[in-house]
Enzyme design. Structure first.
Site, mmCIF file in Angstrom:
data_model
loop_
_atom_site.group_PDB
_atom_site.id
_atom_site.type_symbol
_atom_site.label_atom_id
_atom_site.label_comp_id
_atom_site.label_asym_id
_atom_site.label_seq_id
_atom_site.Cartn_x
_atom_site.Cartn_y
_atom_site.Cartn_z
ATOM 1 N N LYS A 90 0.820 -1.229 0.000
ATOM 2 C CA LYS A 90 0.000 0.000 0.000
ATOM 3 C C LYS A 90 0.854 1.280 0.000
ATOM 4 C CE LYS A 90 -3.803 -2.301 2.331
ATOM 5 N NZ LYS A 90 -4.734 -2.359 3.446
ATOM 6 N N ASP A 123 -9.809 2.037 3.104
ATOM 7 C CA ASP A 123 -9.749 1.310 4.388
ATOM 8 C C ASP A 123 -10.274 2.185 5.522
ATOM 9 O OD1 ASP A 123 -8.604 -1.047 3.442
ATOM 10 O OD2 ASP A 123 -6.559 -0.315 3.711
HETATM 11 P P1 NDP Z 1 1.434 -4.313 9.792
HETATM 12 O O1 NDP Z 1 2.364 -5.445 9.535
HETATM 13 O O2 NDP Z 1 1.591 -3.054 9.045
HETATM 14 O O3 NDP Z 1 1.501 -3.958 11.385
HETATM 15 C C1 NDP Z 1 1.383 -4.934 12.358
HETATM 16 C C2 NDP Z 1 1.459 -4.307 13.768
HETATM 17 O O4 NDP Z 1 1.123 -5.337 14.682
HETATM 18 C C3 NDP Z 1 2.828 -3.758 14.177
HETATM 19 O O5 NDP Z 1 2.624 -2.597 14.915
HETATM 20 C C4 NDP Z 1 3.410 -4.888 15.042
HETATM 21 O O6 NDP Z 1 4.238 -4.423 16.088
HETATM 22 C C5 NDP Z 1 2.164 -5.457 15.664
HETATM 23 N N1 NDP Z 1 2.272 -6.882 15.978
HETATM 24 C C6 NDP Z 1 2.464 -7.907 15.106
HETATM 25 N N2 NDP Z 1 2.439 -9.089 15.770
HETATM 26 C C7 NDP Z 1 2.230 -8.797 17.071
HETATM 27 C C8 NDP Z 1 2.103 -9.593 18.236
HETATM 28 N N3 NDP Z 1 2.185 -10.937 18.196
HETATM 29 N N4 NDP Z 1 1.868 -8.962 19.411
HETATM 30 C C9 NDP Z 1 1.772 -7.625 19.455
HETATM 31 N N5 NDP Z 1 1.893 -6.808 18.402
HETATM 32 C C10 NDP Z 1 2.128 -7.397 17.204
HETATM 33 O O7 NDP Z 1 -0.029 -4.921 9.595
HETATM 34 P P2 NDP Z 1 -1.374 -4.194 9.125
HETATM 35 O O8 NDP Z 1 -1.656 -3.012 9.984
HETATM 36 O O9 NDP Z 1 -1.382 -4.010 7.655
HETATM 37 O O10 NDP Z 1 -2.449 -5.357 9.424
HETATM 38 C C11 NDP Z 1 -2.668 -5.788 10.748
HETATM 39 C C12 NDP Z 1 -3.883 -6.742 10.809
HETATM 40 O O11 NDP Z 1 -5.045 -6.084 10.339
HETATM 41 C C13 NDP Z 1 -3.694 -7.995 9.946
HETATM 42 O O12 NDP Z 1 -4.127 -9.093 10.707
HETATM 43 C C14 NDP Z 1 -4.618 -7.762 8.767
HETATM 44 O O13 NDP Z 1 -5.156 -8.989 8.295
HETATM 45 C C15 NDP Z 1 -5.705 -6.891 9.383
HETATM 46 N N6 NDP Z 1 -6.340 -6.009 8.391
HETATM 47 C C16 NDP Z 1 -7.684 -6.075 8.204
HETATM 48 C C17 NDP Z 1 -8.331 -5.258 7.299
HETATM 49 C C18 NDP Z 1 -9.806 -5.368 7.115
HETATM 50 O O14 NDP Z 1 -10.340 -4.850 6.118
HETATM 51 N N7 NDP Z 1 -10.520 -5.989 8.026
HETATM 52 C C19 NDP Z 1 -7.583 -4.259 6.492
HETATM 53 C C20 NDP Z 1 -6.161 -4.227 6.780
HETATM 54 C C21 NDP Z 1 -5.579 -5.088 7.696
HETATM 55 P P3 NDP Z 1 5.823 -4.079 15.894
HETATM 56 O O15 NDP Z 1 5.858 -2.658 15.386
HETATM 57 O O16 NDP Z 1 6.359 -4.230 17.259
HETATM 58 O O17 NDP Z 1 6.343 -5.076 14.912
#
Ligand code: NDP
Length: 261
Positions: A63, A99
């Site tokens: 994105k 989104d």
């Molecule tokens: P990103 O990879 O951009 O960000 C993920 C974030 O989650 C980071 O801040 C990361 O922290 C944190 N994180 C990852 N794993 C863990 C964990 N085990 N415990 C705590 N924190 C964690 O992902 P996105 O924002 O793009 O997507 C996140 C979720 O949202 C996905 O599951 C995706 O499927 C869902 N989603 C749903 C949408 C919808 O339309 N319903 C649209 C877009 C996304 P750190 O910075 O420490 O790595």
């Protein structure tokens, strides 16, 4: 006939093609929506034009690159600096982000809200924080590590170690904790103290009940997963693709598309 595609990596799991194709068939259109696994994001624009696409959606992890490759970026996508929908106008790529509005439409039953806590600081947190701020809802961000919090200079931000929980009406999980494991998005004591004073919980994950939602339900919060966010970002993208407003029957066709196995 117009051709549309979803760009991402991976893309095979995505329900977007079914959702959009169901809407095209419902409206009696011959348009087709397919998927394209994009390994090299620097080629997005080139491939888009070569395939003669009329429009596209962009999913993880492209994105931000899509934002940079568009000739023009509209509305909230400028603030989020990420694009999930592209339409072609005279061989120019015009980028949007649906989104953010898709999320906001999906929480309409929870409004009005004074404040919210977003857990996670990735792409979806950026879109959600922007739309909440635009609607005068106070937002704080909690993330496990510092690095990504640098992208949220307009908000109060904390990592788990320096966080002092206060009262938030809505708790939002945007992390992938719970997606393929049984983890909570933050340590359990933090989550429990937040739940005590919250009314609502939202999880961006859409195809399962996460441990976060399970815990929030046990404490009688009104909960919602990311299915409606997925639907409404698709509805808004479809309206851009067809340059029209769609009615409840077409939205229903898209919902059926999401449920197809
Ligand atoms: P990103 O990879 O951009 O960000 C993920 C974030 O989650 C980071 O801040 C990361 O922290 C944190 N994180 C990852 N794993 C863990 C964990 N085990 N415990 C705590 N924190 C964690 O992902 P996105 O924002 O793009 O997507 C996140 C979720 O949202 C996905 O599951 C995706 O499927 C869902 N989603 C749903 C949408 C919808 O339309 N319903 C649209 C877009 C996304 P750190 O910075 O420490 O790595």
């Amino acid at each position: 006939m117009n051709l549309f595609a979803l760009f991402g990596n991976p893309v095979s799991h995505s329900k977007s093609p079914r959702m959009h194709n169901c809407a095209f068939r419902h409206l009696g259109l011959k348009d087709i929506y397919t998927r394209y696994k994009l390994e090299d994001p620097s080629k997005l624009k080139e491939i888009f034009l070569k395939l003669q696409l009329s429009g596209a959606n962009i999913t993880v992890p492209h994105k931000e690159v899509a934002y940079l490759q568009c000739d023009e970026v509209c509305k909230i996508a400028k603030d989020i600096k990420a694009v999930n929908t592209i339409i072609r106008k005279n061989d120019k790529l015009i980028g949007y982000n649906t989104d953010a509005d898709g999320f906001y439409m999906s929480i309409k039953d929870m409004l009005p809200l004074k404040n919210a806590l977003i857990i996670g600081a990735g792409g979806s947190a950026k879109a959600i924080s922007c739309i909440l701020k635009n609607n005068n809802i106070e937002v704080s961000i909690l993330n496990r590590s510092k690095e990504k919090l640098k992208n949220f200079t307009d908000f109060q931000t904390n990592t788990w170690t320096n966080f002092k929980p206060k009262k938030y009406e809505l708790l939002i999980n945007t992390t992938s904790a719970g997606l393929n494991d049984d983890e909570l998005p933050a340590p359990k004591d933090i989550i429990l103290s937040l739940i005590k004073s919250a009314k609502f919980a939202f999880d961006a994950i859409y195809h399962k009940q996460t441990p976060f939602i399970k815990l929030c339900k046990q404490h009688n919060l009104t909960c919602k997963n990311g299915e409606d966010m997925l639907l409404y970002q698709g509805v808004l993208a479809f309206e851009l693709f067809t340059d029209s407003k769609i009615n409840a029957d077409t939205i229903n066709a898209m919902k059926i598309g999401l449920q197809l196995k």
